[in-house]
Design a protein around this motif. Structure first.
Motif, PDB file in Angstrom:
ATOM      1  N   TYR A  21     -10.123   1.525   3.769  1.00  0.00           N
ATOM      2  CA  TYR A  21     -11.242   0.614   4.011  1.00  0.00           C
ATOM      3  C   TYR A  21     -10.844  -0.471   5.016  1.00  0.00           C
ATOM      4  O   TYR A  21     -11.586  -0.750   5.971  1.00  0.00           O
ATOM      5  CB  TYR A  21     -11.670  -0.020   2.685  1.00  0.00           C
ATOM      6  N   LEU A  22      -9.680  -1.060   4.840  1.00  0.00           N
ATOM      7  CA  LEU A  22      -9.227  -2.123   5.747  1.00  0.00           C
ATOM      8  C   LEU A  22      -8.924  -1.591   7.144  1.00  0.00           C
ATOM      9  O   LEU A  22      -9.246  -2.252   8.135  1.00  0.00           O
ATOM     10  CB  LEU A  22      -8.012  -2.831   5.155  1.00  0.00           C
ATOM     11  N   VAL A  23      -8.331  -0.426   7.225  1.00  0.00           N
ATOM     12  CA  VAL A  23      -8.065   0.179   8.533  1.00  0.00           C
ATOM     13  C   VAL A  23      -9.378   0.438   9.261  1.00  0.00           C
ATOM     14  O   VAL A  23      -9.498   0.175  10.463  1.00  0.00           O
ATOM     15  CB  VAL A  23      -7.229   1.476   8.387  1.00  0.00           C
ATOM     16  N   SER A  24     -10.389   0.904   8.534  1.00  0.00           N
ATOM     17  CA  SER A  24     -11.699   1.169   9.151  1.00  0.00           C
ATOM     18  C   SER A  24     -12.351  -0.104   9.671  1.00  0.00           C
ATOM     19  O   SER A  24     -13.196  -0.048  10.565  1.00  0.00           O
ATOM     20  CB  SER A  24     -12.637   1.873   8.165  1.00  0.00           C
ATOM     21  N   LYS A  25     -11.952  -1.245   9.132  1.00  0.00           N
ATOM     22  CA  LYS A  25     -12.479  -2.540   9.573  1.00  0.00           C
ATOM     23  C   LYS A  25     -11.607  -3.177  10.660  1.00  0.00           C
ATOM     24  O   LYS A  25     -11.871  -4.283  11.091  1.00  0.00           O
ATOM     25  CB  LYS A  25     -12.613  -3.491   8.381  1.00  0.00           C
ATOM     26  N   GLY A  26     -10.555  -2.460  11.068  1.00  0.00           N
ATOM     27  CA  GLY A  26      -9.723  -2.935  12.165  1.00  0.00           C
ATOM     28  C   GLY A  26      -8.517  -3.767  11.784  1.00  0.00           C
ATOM     29  O   GLY A  26      -7.853  -4.336  12.655  1.00  0.00           O
ATOM     30  N   PHE A  27      -8.194  -3.852  10.507  1.00  0.00           N
ATOM     31  CA  PHE A  27      -7.034  -4.621  10.078  1.00  0.00           C
ATOM     32  C   PHE A  27      -5.754  -3.812  10.273  1.00  0.00           C
ATOM     33  O   PHE A  27      -5.746  -2.592  10.137  1.00  0.00           O
ATOM     34  CB  PHE A  27      -7.159  -5.033   8.611  1.00  0.00           C
ATOM     35  N   ASN A  28      -4.684  -4.517  10.558  1.00  0.00           N
ATOM     36  CA  ASN A  28      -3.348  -3.925  10.667  1.00  0.00           C
ATOM     37  C   ASN A  28      -2.728  -3.972   9.270  1.00  0.00           C
ATOM     38  O   ASN A  28      -2.648  -5.040   8.668  1.00  0.00           O
ATOM     39  CB  ASN A  28      -2.524  -4.726  11.673  1.00  0.00           C
ATOM     40  N   ILE A  29      -2.304  -2.833   8.762  1.00  0.00           N
ATOM     41  CA  ILE A  29      -1.804  -2.746   7.395  1.00  0.00           C
ATOM     42  C   ILE A  29      -0.313  -2.453   7.377  1.00  0.00           C
ATOM     43  O   ILE A  29       0.167  -1.557   8.069  1.00  0.00           O
ATOM     44  CB  ILE A  29      -2.543  -1.633   6.612  1.00  0.00           C
ATOM     45  N   LEU A  30       0.399  -3.203   6.555  1.00  0.00           N
ATOM     46  CA  LEU A  30       1.813  -2.965   6.292  1.00  0.00           C
ATOM     47  C   LEU A  30       1.883  -2.410   4.872  1.00  0.00           C
ATOM     48  O   LEU A  30       1.756  -3.150   3.898  1.00  0.00           O
ATOM     49  CB  LEU A  30       2.609  -4.263   6.424  1.00  0.00           C
ATOM     50  N   ASP A  31       2.017  -1.101   4.752  1.00  0.00           N
ATOM     51  CA  ASP A  31       2.021  -0.427   3.446  1.00  0.00           C
ATOM     52  C   ASP A  31       3.434  -0.414   2.889  1.00  0.00           C
ATOM     53  O   ASP A  31       4.313   0.281   3.398  1.00  0.00           O
ATOM     54  CB  ASP A  31       1.478   0.994   3.595  1.00  0.00           C
ATOM     55  N   GLU A  32       3.647  -1.176   1.824  1.00  0.00           N
ATOM     56  CA  GLU A  32       4.955  -1.296   1.201  1.00  0.00           C
ATOM     57  C   GLU A  32       5.147  -0.333   0.025  1.00  0.00           C
ATOM     58  O   GLU A  32       6.099  -0.438  -0.715  1.00  0.00           O
ATOM     59  CB  GLU A  32       5.192  -2.741   0.748  1.00  0.00           C
ATOM     60  N   GLY A  33       4.229   0.607  -0.152  1.00  0.00           N
ATOM     61  CA  GLY A  33       4.354   1.603  -1.219  1.00  0.00           C
ATOM     62  C   GLY A  33       3.691   1.138  -2.503  1.00  0.00           C
ATOM     63  O   GLY A  33       3.093   0.086  -2.545  1.00  0.00           O
ATOM     64  N   THR A  34       3.819   1.899  -3.470  1.00  0.00           N
ATOM     65  CA  THR A  34       4.410   3.199  -3.612  1.00  0.00           C
ATOM     66  C   THR A  34       3.535   4.237  -2.908  1.00  0.00           C
ATOM     67  O   THR A  34       2.394   3.942  -2.551  1.00  0.00           O
ATOM     68  CB  THR A  34       4.677   3.544  -5.099  1.00  0.00           C
ATOM     69  N   TYR A  35       4.056   5.414  -2.751  1.00  0.00           N
ATOM     70  CA  TYR A  35       3.375   6.425  -1.952  1.00  0.00           C
ATOM     71  C   TYR A  35       2.945   7.646  -2.761  1.00  0.00           C
ATOM     72  O   TYR A  35       2.617   8.684  -2.196  1.00  0.00           O
ATOM     73  CB  TYR A  35       4.275   6.836  -0.780  1.00  0.00           C
ATOM     74  N   SER A  36       2.931   7.499  -4.095  1.00  0.00           N
ATOM     75  CA  SER A  36       2.486   8.590  -4.968  1.00  0.00           C
ATOM     76  C   SER A  36       2.175   8.006  -6.345  1.00  0.00           C
ATOM     77  O   SER A  36       2.346   6.811  -6.572  1.00  0.00           O
ATOM     78  CB  SER A  36       3.567   9.668  -5.091  1.00  0.00           C
ATOM     79  N   GLU A  37       1.775   8.868  -7.254  1.00  0.00           N
ATOM     80  CA  GLU A  37       1.509   8.453  -8.630  1.00  0.00           C
ATOM     81  C   GLU A  37       2.730   8.638  -9.534  1.00  0.00           C
ATOM     82  O   GLU A  37       2.620   8.492 -10.743  1.00  0.00           O
ATOM     83  CB  GLU A  37       0.310   9.209  -9.187  1.00  0.00           C
ATOM     84  N   ASP A  38       3.884   8.919  -8.944  1.00  0.00           N
ATOM     85  CA  ASP A  38       5.121   9.008  -9.727  1.00  0.00           C
ATOM     86  C   ASP A  38       5.472   7.623 -10.256  1.00  0.00           C
ATOM     87  O   ASP A  38       5.346   6.618  -9.549  1.00  0.00           O
ATOM     88  CB  ASP A  38       6.267   9.532  -8.868  1.00  0.00           C
ATOM     89  N   SER A  39       5.929   7.563 -11.479  1.00  0.00           N
ATOM     90  CA  SER A  39       6.223   6.294 -12.135  1.00  0.00           C
ATOM     91  C   SER A  39       7.266   5.474 -11.365  1.00  0.00           C
ATOM     92  O   SER A  39       8.306   5.999 -10.956  1.00  0.00           O
ATOM     93  CB  SER A  39       6.722   6.552 -13.557  1.00  0.00           C
ATOM     94  N   VAL A  40       6.948   4.201 -11.172  1.00  0.00           N
ATOM     95  CA  VAL A  40       7.834   3.249 -10.486  1.00  0.00           C
ATOM     96  C   VAL A  40       7.754   1.911 -11.213  1.00  0.00           C
ATOM     97  O   VAL A  40       6.923   1.710 -12.087  1.00  0.00           O
ATOM     98  CB  VAL A  40       7.438   3.062  -8.999  1.00  0.00           C
ATOM     99  N   ASP A  41       8.592   0.978 -10.806  1.00  0.00           N
ATOM    100  CA  ASP A  41       8.615  -0.357 -11.398  1.00  0.00           C
ATOM    101  C   ASP A  41       7.873  -1.344 -10.490  1.00  0.00           C
ATOM    102  O   ASP A  41       8.293  -1.586  -9.358  1.00  0.00           O
ATOM    103  CB  ASP A  41      10.062  -0.818 -11.596  1.00  0.00           C
ATOM    104  N   TYR A  42       6.792  -1.914 -11.004  1.00  0.00           N
ATOM    105  CA  TYR A  42       5.942  -2.798 -10.208  1.00  0.00           C
ATOM    106  C   TYR A  42       6.665  -3.999  -9.588  1.00  0.00           C
ATOM    107  O   TYR A  42       6.303  -4.413  -8.486  1.00  0.00           O
ATOM    108  CB  TYR A  42       4.709  -3.259 -10.998  1.00  0.00           C
TER     109      TYR A  42
END
Length: 145
Positions: A21-42
């Motif tokens: 949604y943000l990319v479609s509005k022209g925002f620059n996104i820095l995606d810090e993860g996680t990159y799946s639904e595998d269990s991780v520590d928030y």
């Protein structure tokens, strides 16, 4: 404007939707993860986004976990971070205008994508009012010392 975004496994689907949604509005996104639904520590992802804000690699942050509570607690441990868990657009507006929040936290298990988009828009579009609120934000910052 650059926005850092991060989530745990419970927030992954909503993160992906918000990121698109943000990319479609022209925002620059820095995606810090996680990159799946595998269990991780928030806390790992809260720290990454909070440090992006603290070190000025991004203008705002968005964090998503199941309830939003864990991410809020973890992000707010970083000096200078004011992370706000928002369930409605009005909460996001007030978090920005009154508290100068710099990270929006969303509960991935409790809100739909459309509501999350409205909340994100409200957070990004609102400005800090300053004035009487400036003194209160300064008192919060003094607590870090």
């Amino acid at each position: 404007m650059k926005i850092a975004i991060g989530c745990d496994h419970a927030g992954f689907k909503l993160k992906e939707a918000i990121k698109g949604y943000l990319v479609s509005k022209g925002f620059n996104i820095l995606d810090e993860g996680t990159y799946s639904e595998d269990s991780v520590d928030y806390p790992d992802f809260a720290a990454k986004v909070a440090l992006d804000i603290k070190n000025q690699r991004a203008d705002f942050g968005i964090l998503i976990c199941g309830t939003g509570i864990g991410m809020s607690i973890a992000a707010n441990r970083i000096k200078g971070i004011r992370a706000a868990l928002c369930l409605f657009p009005e909460m996001a507006k007030l978090a920005r205008s009154h508290n100068n929040a710099n990270i929006l936290v969303l509960p991935g298990r409790f809100i739909a994508v459309e509501l999350a988009q409205w909340i994100v828009d409200a957070f990004i579009e609102e400005k800090f009012e300053g004035g009487r609120h400036e003194n209160r934000v300064q008192k919060i910052e003094e607590m870090d010392k």
